[in-house]
Design an enzyme around this catalytic site. Structure first.
Site, PDB file in Angstrom:
ATOM      1  CG  HIS A  81     -11.839  -7.161   6.430  1.00  0.00           C
ATOM      2  ND1 HIS A  81     -11.004  -7.884   7.247  1.00  0.00           N
ATOM      3  CD2 HIS A  81     -11.521  -7.515   5.168  1.00  0.00           C
ATOM      4  CE1 HIS A  81     -10.228  -8.655   6.504  1.00  0.00           C
ATOM      5  NE2 HIS A  81     -10.515  -8.441   5.235  1.00  0.00           N
ATOM      6  CD  GLU A  87      -1.502  -2.499   1.426  1.00  0.00           C
ATOM      7  OE1 GLU A  87      -0.360  -2.618   1.949  1.00  0.00           O
ATOM      8  OE2 GLU A  87      -2.215  -3.480   1.141  1.00  0.00           O
ATOM      9  CG  ASP A  93     -11.795  -0.279   6.838  1.00  0.00           C
ATOM     10  OD1 ASP A  93     -11.182  -1.261   7.300  1.00  0.00           O
ATOM     11  OD2 ASP A  93     -13.028  -0.283   6.596  1.00  0.00           O
TER      12      ASP A  93
END
Ligand SMILES: Cc1ncc(C[n+]2csc(CCOP(=O)(O)OP(=O)(O)O)c2C)c(N)n1
Ligand SMILES: [Mg+2]
Lengths: 367, 422
Positions: A162, A93, A117
Site C-alpha cells: 500500500h 486492473e 500503487d
C-alpha cells in the site's frame, strides 16, 4: 554513503503541521476567496469540473462509485453525473486499463483509478505495451487521452503493498507522461491538465498529502484552467521556495519534507531553494538547471529506492548539464533499496528533515 | 426450469442486490448469475444454461467432402438453430477465401526471399479469417492478432498496408479508424480488452456497433482473456469473442492449456453464450458468426465462438514444427482443407462454374502481385520518425535527441561530400 544518518528521530516523517506551515510560507497567502482546502477536495473538484466541461470524460475503477473511492477522491461523482459516467468495474486492473484503451480509441477520455500503487501492477502490460505505445505505433493516428490515477508512496503507516513509490517504472516507459502534484492548488491544476492532455498521463497522487490543506481559491483555479487550458504551467517544475546557497530537488510526497528542511536550514542561516519537479515526464531541465547553476549545490530527495530511479535520472541530468557550476557532487536522500518497510519501521526509511540537512552539510562547504 | 420474467435488464447491470430466488425452483436448479443474459433464452424458449452452453456437437453444415449435411445433423438443437447463408454471401466469402489462401502463400514466399521479416501464416485457417471479417457490418470493429492478416484485409484494409507490420519499417501500416480494425496485436489477448472498451464507448453513446475480438487457443490461458470476457458480460456489451483453436500455441498442444470440455464452455462461467463451430467449414462459420453478431447487436450481450481448425504450417517461418508434431497429424487435416471443401460444395450446388473460378483466381493473382510489388519496394525510412510520434508534441528531451541523430547523420554524410569535392 555520507548522506544517511541512522537517527531514528531525525528520519521521521515531517509532521503535517510543519509541512503546512512551510507550504503556506512558500505560497504567499492568497487574498480573495481562498479558504482551507485539502488535496483530496481539489482533486475531487478537478474531476467534477472536467466531467461537467466534457461529456466524454468518464471515471471508473474499484469502489469509485457509491463509495467515492477508498480515499474519497471520486466522492459524489456518480450522484452528480450518473452511473454511466462514474462507475465501479469488476476487480481487475488490467481490465480497467485495457477497457480504457478501447474507450479512448472510440472517442472517450477515461480517468481510471488504481486503488493503490502496488495494485496497479496487474495493469502493467496494458500500460507499457498499449497505453504508452498506441500513438507511436499508429504514427499519431490514434491518441489515447487516458489518465491513470495512482495513489502512491508511504508515510501513512500502511501495510505491505500500500506504500510503493512506483513512479520510476512509468517514467522509464517512453510514451507516458508522469505527473505528481505536491500542493493543493497543483492537485487541481495538474489533474485538469492531465485530463485535457491528448497523451496518456500517469497521475501519481501522494497519498500522505490527501488530507493536507492549503489556502486555495478553487474558483480562481477553475477560471485559470478555462482561460488557458493549463498551457502556461503544464510540464513545468516550480520553485517552491527561493534560496541562494543550495538547491533541494524534490517531487510529490517529498516536497513538504524538503520545504521543512529549507525552513530549518534558514534558521541556521543557510538559504536553500526548493524545486518541486511536478512533471517527471516531460522533465523541466530548464527550471532545475537554472536553480543549480545559481546555487552551485544540489540534493535530490525522493521516497523511492534510489537505485535506478527517478532520483538517479535527475542527478545524471544535473551533472551532465551543470558540471562547471557545481561546487560539490550532487547528493541524494532517498528510500533505502529495500522492499517498503512495515509501518513501525517506515520512519527509518523515509527521507526526513535531518537526513536532508546532513546531506546539505556534506556539500563541501568551504568554511 | 422456466425463468421468471420479473427480472428486468437493470437487474443484470449489478445495480440491484444479489439475485433473489425465483419462485417454484427446486433445489437442484441454480439461479443464473446476475449479469447473465436472460432475454435470449426466453426468446428461444430454453433455459439460461442451455443458451449459454455450446450445442452438444460443434456446428458443421458442410462435410469435409463438400457434402451439405442434413439439417438434423448440423449440430443444432433448440436455441442453436442456424440458417444456411444466402448464395451471394457464400460466393463472396469463397472469393475472399481464395484470395486469403493466395495471400498466405505469397507472404510465406516473400519471407523466404527476405522481403518480410516474419509472417505468421493462417494457411488452413482462412475460412475463420474470412468469416470473422465478413460477419461484420460497416462501422463494426475488428480486433485481430498477428495471425489474422487475412481477416484484416478482408475487412477492407489495403493488403500492402496490412503487411507493413511484418515488412519492418513501422509497427503498423494502417490507421485503425479508417476501417475500424485494431493494429494486429502481439501481446496475447490484450486486444480483447480494447474491443471491450470500444464496445463500451459505443454503447454509452447509444450506437449499435458490434466488436469482434480474435485470439488463439493458447491465448485463452492469459489473464486478459478472462478479464475481457467478464467485463463484456458484466457491462452487457456487444462483443463477439472469436477463438481460433488451431490446436497449438507455438509447440504446446491444447491439452496443456485447458482441460475444459471445450474452449466455448468457458463462456458459461461469465454468463454468456458459447458455441463451437467447425473452423474449416466456411458455411457453418458464416452462419454461426452472423447469428452471434445479430444477437450481440440486438442487445443479447457478448458471445464466445470457438472454431476448431488447424495451423497447417509452422508457427512462423522461424519455427520448426517437426520438433513437436507428426507429419501424419498434419496430413489428416489436409483432407479437411477449408478451400477444397467450399469449392466442392459450391460446384456441387451448381453455384460455381469455370468462368467464375478463373475470375476469382485472377483477382487472387492481382492481390499477390500487389503484395510482391508493394513489399518488394525499398520504402525509404525517415530516422526522424523515431521521435515524431512518441507524444502528440515532442518533449524537449526528444527534440535534443532528434537533433543529435540528425547531426550524426549529417556528419556521416559530410566526409563523402568533402572527398567528392576534392
Ligand atoms: C503475453 C504474451 N506471451 C507470450 C507471447 C509469445 N507468443 C506469441 S504467439 C504464442 C502462441 C499463441 O498461441 P495461440 O493463442 O494458440 O495462437 P496461434 O499462434 O496458434 O494462432 C506465444 C506464446 C506473446 N506474444 N504474448
Ligand atoms: Mg493456437
Amino acid at each position: 554513503m555520507t548522506t544517511i544518518t541512522t537517527s531514528s528521530e531525525a528520519n521521521g516523517n515531517v509532521s503535517a503541521a510543519t509541512a503546512r506551515a512551510a507550504q503556506q510560507a512558500a505560497q504567499k497567502s492568497q487574498a480573495g476567496r481562498a479558504q482551507p482546502v485539502t488535496l483530496a477536495k481539489s482533486l475531487n473538484t478537478a474531476l467534477s469540473d472536467a466531467m461537467a466541461a466534457d461529456p466524454s470524460v468518464l471515471v471508473f475503477g474499484e469502489d469509485v462509485g457509491l463509495l467515492g473511492g477508498v480515499f474519497r477522491i471520486t466522492d459524489g461523482l456518480t450522484a452528480k453525473f450518473g452511473d454511466q459516467r462514474c462507475f465501479d468495474t469488476p476487480l481487475a486492473e488490467s481490465g480497467i486499463v485495457g477497457m480504457a484503451v478501447g474507450m479512448a480509441m472510440n472517442g472517450m477520455r477515461p480517468v481510471v483509478e488504481m486503488q493503490f500503487d502496488a495494485f496497479a501492477y496487474p495493469a502493467f502490460e496494458q500500460i507499457v505495451s498499449h497505453v504508452a505505445k498506441m500513438h507511436n505505433r499508429t504514427r499519431g493516428a490514434i491518441k489515447l487521452p487516458i489518465v491513470i490515477r495512482v495513489p502512491y508512496a508511504g508515510g501513512i503507516g500502511g501495510v505491505e503493498h500500500h506504500c510503493d513509490s512506483s513512479e520510476s517504472y512509468y517514467a522509464h516507459t517512453a510514451g507516458l507522461k508522469v505527473y505528481t502534484p505536491a500542493t493543493v492548488a497543483d492537485g487541481y491544476r495538474m489533474l485538469r491538465e492531465a485530463i485535457a492532455s491528448d497523451d496518456p498521463v500517469m497521475f501519481m497522487e501522494p497519498k500522505k498529502l490527501y488530507w493536507s490543506k492549503d489556502q486555495v481559491d478553487l474558483e480562481a483555479l477553475r477560471a485559470g484552467h478555462e482561460a488557458d487550458g493549463g498551457a502556461s504551467s503544464e510540464g513545468t517544475a516550480a520553485v517552491a521556495r527561493a534560496g541562494t546557497d543550495a538547491t533541494l530537488i524534490a517531487y510529490g510526497p517529498s516536497v513538504p519534507t524538503a520545504l521543512a528542511a529549507a525552513a530549518a536550514a534558514a534558521e541556521e542561516g543557510r538559504s536553500l531553494e526548493v524545486i518541486d519537479i511536478r512533471s517527471i515526464v516531460p522533465f523541466d531541465d530548464e527550471t532545475v538547471c537554472a536553480s543549480v547553476r545559481k546555487t552551485g549545490r544540489a540534493v535530490v530527495i525522493a521516497e523511492a529506492h534510489g537505485f535506478a530511479s527517478v532520483s538517479s535520472e535527475i542527478v545524471a541530468r544535473v551533472q551532465e548539464r551543470c558540471f562547471h557550476h557545481l561546487a560539490a557532487p550532487v547528493l541524494r536522500v532517498t528510500g533505502f533499496d529495500i522492499p517498503y518497510p512495515a509501518p513501525k519501521l517506515e520512519h527509518y526509511y523515509l527521507p526526513g528533515v535531518d537526513r536532508i540537512l546532513d546531506a546539505v552539510d556534506n556539500l563541501q562547504w568551504e568554511d | 426450469m422456466t425463468l421468471s420474467t420479473d427480472r428486468s435488464p437493470e437487474h443484470r447491470q449489478g445495480t440491484g442486490s444479489a439475485a433473489e430466488p425465483a419462485g417454484g425452483m427446486d433445489a437442484s436448479e441454480n439461479e443464473p448469475a446476475v449479469g447473465a443474459d436472460l432475454d435470449a433464452p426466453l426468446r428461444f424458449g430454453i433455459t439460461a444454461e442451455d443458451y449459454m452452453l455450446p450445442a452438444r456437437q460443434q456446428i458443421q453444415m458442410v462435410e469435409p467432402t463438400g457434402l451439405l449435411k442434413a439439417t438434423e445433423a448440423q449440430g443444432t438443437q433448440p436455441g442453436h438453430e442456424y440458417q444456411l447463408p444466402s448464395t451471394d454471401v457464400l460466393l463472396d466469402a469463397y472469393r475472399h477465401l481464395v484470395v486469403g489462401r493466395r495471400v498466405n502463400d505469397q507472404n510465406s514466399a516473400l519471407v523466404r526471399q527476405g522481403r518480410m521479416a516474419v509472417y505468421p501464416s493462417s494457411h488452413g485457417q482462412e475460412a475463420c479469417q474470412v468469416a470473422a471479417a465478413l460477419c461484420l457490418s460497416k462501422g463494426d470493429w475488428l480486433f485481430p492478432t498477428y495471425r489474422d492478416s487475412v481477416a484484416v484485409m478482408t475487412k477492407g484494409v489495403d493488403p500492402v498496408q496490412t503487411m507493413t507490420l511484418f515488412r519492418g519499417d513501422w509497427h503498423g501500416g494502417y490507421n485503425p479508424a479508417d476501417h475500424q480494425v485494431g493494429i494486429q496485436c502481439t501481446p496475447l489477448t490484450t486486444q480483447l480488452l480494447h474491443a471491450v472498451g470500444v464496445a463500451h464507448a459505443a454503447k454509452l453513446r447509444g450506437e449499435d456497433t458490434v466488436v469482434l475480438a480474435m485470439c488463439g487457443d493458447g491465448a485463452t490461458s492469459e489473464g486478459d482473456f478472462h478479464e475481457a470476457l467478464n467485463f463484456a458480460a458484466v457491462f452487457h456489451l456487444p462483443v463477439v469473442f472469436f477463438v481460433q483453436n488451431n490446436q497449438y500455441a507455438i509447440s504446446v498442444p491444447l491439452a496443456q492449456q485447458s482441460v475444459a470440455p471445450s474452449l466455448a464452455h468457458k463462456a458459461v462461467g461469465y454468463g454468456m453464450a458459447g458455441e463451437r463451430v467447425d473452423g474449416n467449414d466456411l458455411v457453418a462459420l458464416m452462419a454461426v458468426l452472423d447469428r452471434a453478431v445479430a444477437l450481440a447487436r440486438g442487445g443479447s450481450g457478448p458471445l464466445l465462438v470457438e472454431a476448431h481448425t488447424y495451423r497447417m504450417q509452422a508457427h512462423t517461418n522461424a519455427d520448426d514444427a517437426t520438433r513437436y508434431r507428426q507429419d501424419s497429424e498434419v496430413a489428416e487435416w489436409l483432407d479437411k482443407d477449408p478451400l477444397k471443401r467450399m469449392r466442392t460444395y459450391l460446384q456441387a450446388q451448381g453455384l460455381l462454374d469455370d468462368a467464375a473460378e478463373s475470375r476469382i483466381a485472377e483477382e487472387a493473382e492481382a492481390v499477390a502481385s500487389q503484395l510482391r510489388t508493394g513489399l518488394g519496394e525499398d520504402v525509404p525510412v525517415d530516422p526522424q520518425d523515431l521521435f515524431r510520434y512518441v507524444f502528440s508534441a515532442p518533449t524537449t528531451q526528444l527534440k535534443e535527441q532528434a537533433a543529435m541523430l540528425a547531426d550524426e547523420l549529417a556528419r556521416d554524410a559530410a566526409p563523402q561530400e568533402t572527398e567528392s569535392a576534392q
